[in-house]
Design an enzyme around this catalytic site. Structure first.
Site, PDB file in Angstrom:
ATOM      1  N   LYS A   1       0.819  -1.222   0.000  1.00 63.18           N
ATOM      2  CA  LYS A   1       0.000   0.000   0.000  1.00 63.18           C
ATOM      3  C   LYS A   1       0.848   1.266   0.000  1.00 63.18           C
ATOM      4  O   LYS A   1       0.450   2.276  -0.569  1.00 63.18           O
ATOM      5  CB  LYS A   1      -0.979  -0.010   1.181  1.00 63.18           C
ATOM      6  CG  LYS A   1      -2.034  -1.089   1.003  1.00 63.18           C
ATOM      7  CD  LYS A   1      -3.326  -0.806   1.730  1.00 63.18           C
ATOM      8  CE  LYS A   1      -4.357  -1.848   1.271  1.00 63.18           C
ATOM      9  NZ  LYS A   1      -5.647  -1.724   1.900  1.00 63.18           N
TER      10      LYS A   1
ATOM     11  N   LYS B   1      -5.234  -9.960  -6.595  1.00 67.80           N
ATOM     12  CA  LYS B   1      -6.408 -10.014  -5.726  1.00 67.80           C
ATOM     13  C   LYS B   1      -7.505  -9.064  -6.219  1.00 67.80           C
ATOM     14  O   LYS B   1      -7.188  -7.944  -6.639  1.00 67.80           O
ATOM     15  CB  LYS B   1      -5.946  -9.592  -4.317  1.00 67.80           C
ATOM     16  CG  LYS B   1      -6.944  -9.749  -3.216  1.00 67.80           C
ATOM     17  CD  LYS B   1      -6.308  -9.378  -1.881  1.00 67.80           C
ATOM     18  CE  LYS B   1      -6.381  -7.891  -1.610  1.00 67.80           C
ATOM     19  NZ  LYS B   1      -7.224  -7.481  -0.485  1.00 67.80           N
TER      20      LYS B   1
ATOM     21  N   LYS C   1     -10.735  -3.287  -3.808  1.00 68.17           N
ATOM     22  CA  LYS C   1     -11.535  -2.054  -3.897  1.00 68.17           C
ATOM     23  C   LYS C   1     -10.802  -0.978  -4.677  1.00 68.17           C
ATOM     24  O   LYS C   1     -11.413  -0.137  -5.325  1.00 68.17           O
ATOM     25  CB  LYS C   1     -11.787  -1.486  -2.499  1.00 68.17           C
ATOM     26  CG  LYS C   1     -12.633  -2.327  -1.601  1.00 68.17           C
ATOM     27  CD  LYS C   1     -12.638  -1.662  -0.217  1.00 68.17           C
ATOM     28  CE  LYS C   1     -13.324  -2.508   0.815  1.00 68.17           C
ATOM     29  NZ  LYS C   1     -12.651  -2.436   2.116  1.00 68.17           N
TER      30      LYS C   1
HETATM   31  N1  AQP Z   1     -10.098 -10.563  -2.952  1.00 72.68           N
HETATM   32  C1  AQP Z   1     -10.486 -10.991  -1.759  1.00 72.68           C
HETATM   33  N2  AQP Z   1     -10.791 -12.299  -1.572  1.00 72.68           N
HETATM   34  C2  AQP Z   1     -11.205 -12.746  -0.348  1.00 72.68           C
HETATM   35  N3  AQP Z   1     -11.328 -11.942   0.733  1.00 72.68           N
HETATM   36  C3  AQP Z   1     -11.021 -10.636   0.577  1.00 72.68           C
HETATM   37  N4  AQP Z   1     -11.037  -9.603   1.424  1.00 72.68           N
HETATM   38  C4  AQP Z   1     -10.639  -8.477   0.784  1.00 72.68           C
HETATM   39  N5  AQP Z   1     -10.356  -8.769  -0.491  1.00 72.68           N
HETATM   40  C5  AQP Z   1     -10.586 -10.093  -0.652  1.00 72.68           C
HETATM   41  C6  AQP Z   1     -11.439  -9.710   2.828  1.00 72.68           C
HETATM   42  O1  AQP Z   1     -12.478  -8.768   3.058  1.00 72.68           O
HETATM   43  C7  AQP Z   1     -12.395  -8.337   4.416  1.00 72.68           C
HETATM   44  C8  AQP Z   1     -12.480  -6.854   4.473  1.00 72.68           C
HETATM   45  O2  AQP Z   1     -11.372  -6.277   3.801  1.00 72.68           O
HETATM   46  P1  AQP Z   1     -11.003  -4.792   4.141  1.00 72.68           P
HETATM   47  O3  AQP Z   1     -12.098  -3.900   3.782  1.00 72.68           O
HETATM   48  O4  AQP Z   1     -10.613  -4.674   5.535  1.00 72.68           O
HETATM   49  O5  AQP Z   1      -9.740  -4.416   3.317  1.00 72.68           O
HETATM   50  P2  AQP Z   1      -8.867  -4.973   2.210  1.00 72.68           P
HETATM   51  O6  AQP Z   1      -8.440  -6.378   2.451  1.00 72.68           O
HETATM   52  O7  AQP Z   1      -7.779  -4.008   2.102  1.00 72.68           O
HETATM   53  O8  AQP Z   1      -9.843  -4.927   0.962  1.00 72.68           O
HETATM   54  P3  AQP Z   1      -9.422  -4.625  -0.494  1.00 72.68           P
HETATM   55  O9  AQP Z   1     -10.610  -4.769  -1.344  1.00 72.68           O
HETATM   56  O10 AQP Z   1      -8.256  -5.414  -0.897  1.00 72.68           O
HETATM   57  O11 AQP Z   1      -9.078  -3.098  -0.456  1.00 72.68           O
HETATM   58  P4  AQP Z   1      -7.818  -2.355  -1.033  1.00 72.68           P
HETATM   59  O12 AQP Z   1      -8.020  -2.258  -2.473  1.00 72.68           O
HETATM   60  O13 AQP Z   1      -7.895  -1.034  -0.350  1.00 72.68           O
HETATM   61  O14 AQP Z   1      -6.612  -3.161  -0.657  1.00 72.68           O
HETATM   62  C9  AQP Z   1     -11.091  -8.906   4.989  1.00 72.68           C
HETATM   63  O15 AQP Z   1     -11.403 -10.054   5.763  1.00 72.68           O
HETATM   64  C10 AQP Z   1     -10.317  -9.297   3.766  1.00 72.68           C
HETATM   65  O16 AQP Z   1      -9.461 -10.389   4.019  1.00 72.68           O
END
Ligand code: AQP
Length: 346
Positions: free
Chosen positions: A115, A207, A210
């Site tokens: 990040k 992955k 968001k």
């Molecule tokens: N691709 C994924 N597959 C399975 N689980 C996922 N999670 C996130 N992406 C996947 C799970 O969703 C929960 C909430 O995630 P979060 O909002 O805390 O943040 P994150 O993991 O940073 O989500 P993103 O979408 O990947 O955001 P960005 O783009 O900002 O990095 C967690 O349990 C996570 O494991």
């Protein structure tokens, strides 16, 4: 290690574009956990601001994630649903844990490296400290189980390291004050199922996320049937038909991802999906996947839209949940302060 009462905790960041990965890797599993455990589900807004958030947008995203929880089937009468910033014990315990966690441990965290990117000097201190706050979120409730996607595995290991070090460093006070051998549990991550890591629809090696600039990389929980259909039809695939067995998905990341998504949406395994679709061309399989995704996600998206239209209701759910969360966290924090040796008002 003494027996701790089973308690589930997990969180989701209010940072926009809630997607199928968040749903299958986390929220859908939160719903299932309610049948067997006491559960606490948190909209982690303190985590969200480790990256810049437009204030008005943050407010609406907090309500949208709460709406997603409720629309997916989390029952706020049974489980505790709240936003993190309403319960001050998270930030307070994070400070104490900052003094337990070691710099070397944080330096190994891969999510910070991803990040922060190349401009690490310009990243917020909060982004670096994110995993310590996450440990505080979980341990403020002495939670025993955390359902998360696979990307959070390393952070859960750090939570266990912090709990273990706190238990060791303060072993004398913990025993003297009647808490036995350990004050904090070594929390178990619950990572698994066919969608522990949902991948981008445009690139099966990345992955679903968001923050991916391409909206075609993910299915958002608020996408309508047409958007879901378009995104699935455009999803990257290879030229071969689907294999008859799961072993045939090795080195076929896009095929593996679509089969995993189908399996998770249908509460099945990859093997079961391939029993029905082994030998099928992607055109036919994608048609079935569109129908399944629309049937499962359509009602959730519609209910989310209805709920965000009633922010007063959402805010009452969050306030009630925050009061119930604080009733658990406050005595735990008071005990931690006594263990550390602080003088406190009684
Ligand atoms: N691709 C994924 N597959 C399975 N689980 C996922 N999670 C996130 N992406 C996947 C799970 O969703 C929960 C909430 O995630 P979060 O909002 O805390 O943040 P994150 O993991 O940073 O989500 P993103 O979408 O990947 O955001 P960005 O783009 O900002 O990095 C967690 O349990 C996570 O494991």
């Amino acid at each position: 290690m003494p027996a701790f009462k089973e308690l589930v905790f997990s969180g989701v960041q209010p940072t926009g574009n809630l997607h199928l990965g968040n749903y299958l890797g986390a929220i859908k599993r939160f719903v299932a956990m309610q049948a067997r455990s006491e559960c606490i589900y948190c909209v982690v807004d303190l985590h969200a601001i480790t990256l810049w958030q437009e204030p008005a947008e943050l407010t609406s995203q907090i309500r949208e994630v709460t709406a997603a929880f409720l629309a997916a089937g989390i029952d706020p009468a049974r489980s505790i649903v709240f936003n993190q910033s309403q319960v001050p014990q998270h930030a307070e315990l994070a400070w104490i844990f900052n003094c337990v966690a070691r710099l070397g441990w944080l330096n190994r965290m891969t999510q910070f490296k991803e990040k922060a990117g190349k401009d690490r000097e310009n990243a917020s201190v909060g982004l670096y400290d994110y995993p310590v706050l996450m440990a505080a979120d979980i341990l403020a409730y002495r939670a025993t189980h955390v359902p998360v996607g696979e990307d959070q595995k390393q952070h859960l290991e750090l939570t266990r390291d912090i709990a273990q070090k706190f238990n060791n460093d303060f072993a004398g006070a913990i025993a003297e004050q009647g808490h036995g051998e350990a004050f904090f549990p070594l929390t178990e991550p619950l990572i698994g199922g066919p969608a522990a890591r949902v991948m981008s629809l445009r690139d099966g090696t990345r992955k679903m996320s968001k923050s991916d600039p391409s909206d075609y990389s993910r299915i958002n929980l608020t996408d309508d049937a047409d958007a879901i259909a378009q995104k699935v039809r455009k999803a990257k695939t290879d030229a071969e038909p689907l294999p008859a067995e799961a072993a045939g998905l090795d080195r076929r990341p896009e095929a593996d991802n679509l089969v995993g998504i189908f399996a998770a949406l249908n509460d099945a395994t990859r093997e079961e999906v391939l029993r029905d679709y082994g030998g099928a061309q992607f055109s036919a399989f994608k048609g079935a996947l569109v129908d399944l995704a629309v049937a499962k996600l359509g009602p959730i998206g519609a209910e989310m839209k209805r709920l965000v239209g009633d922010p007063g209701h959402i805010d009452r759910v969050l306030a009630d949940g925050a009061a119930r969360a604080e009733a658990i966290a406050a005595p735990n924090l008071a005990a931690v302060k006594d263990i550390v040796g602080f003088v406190r008002r009684r």
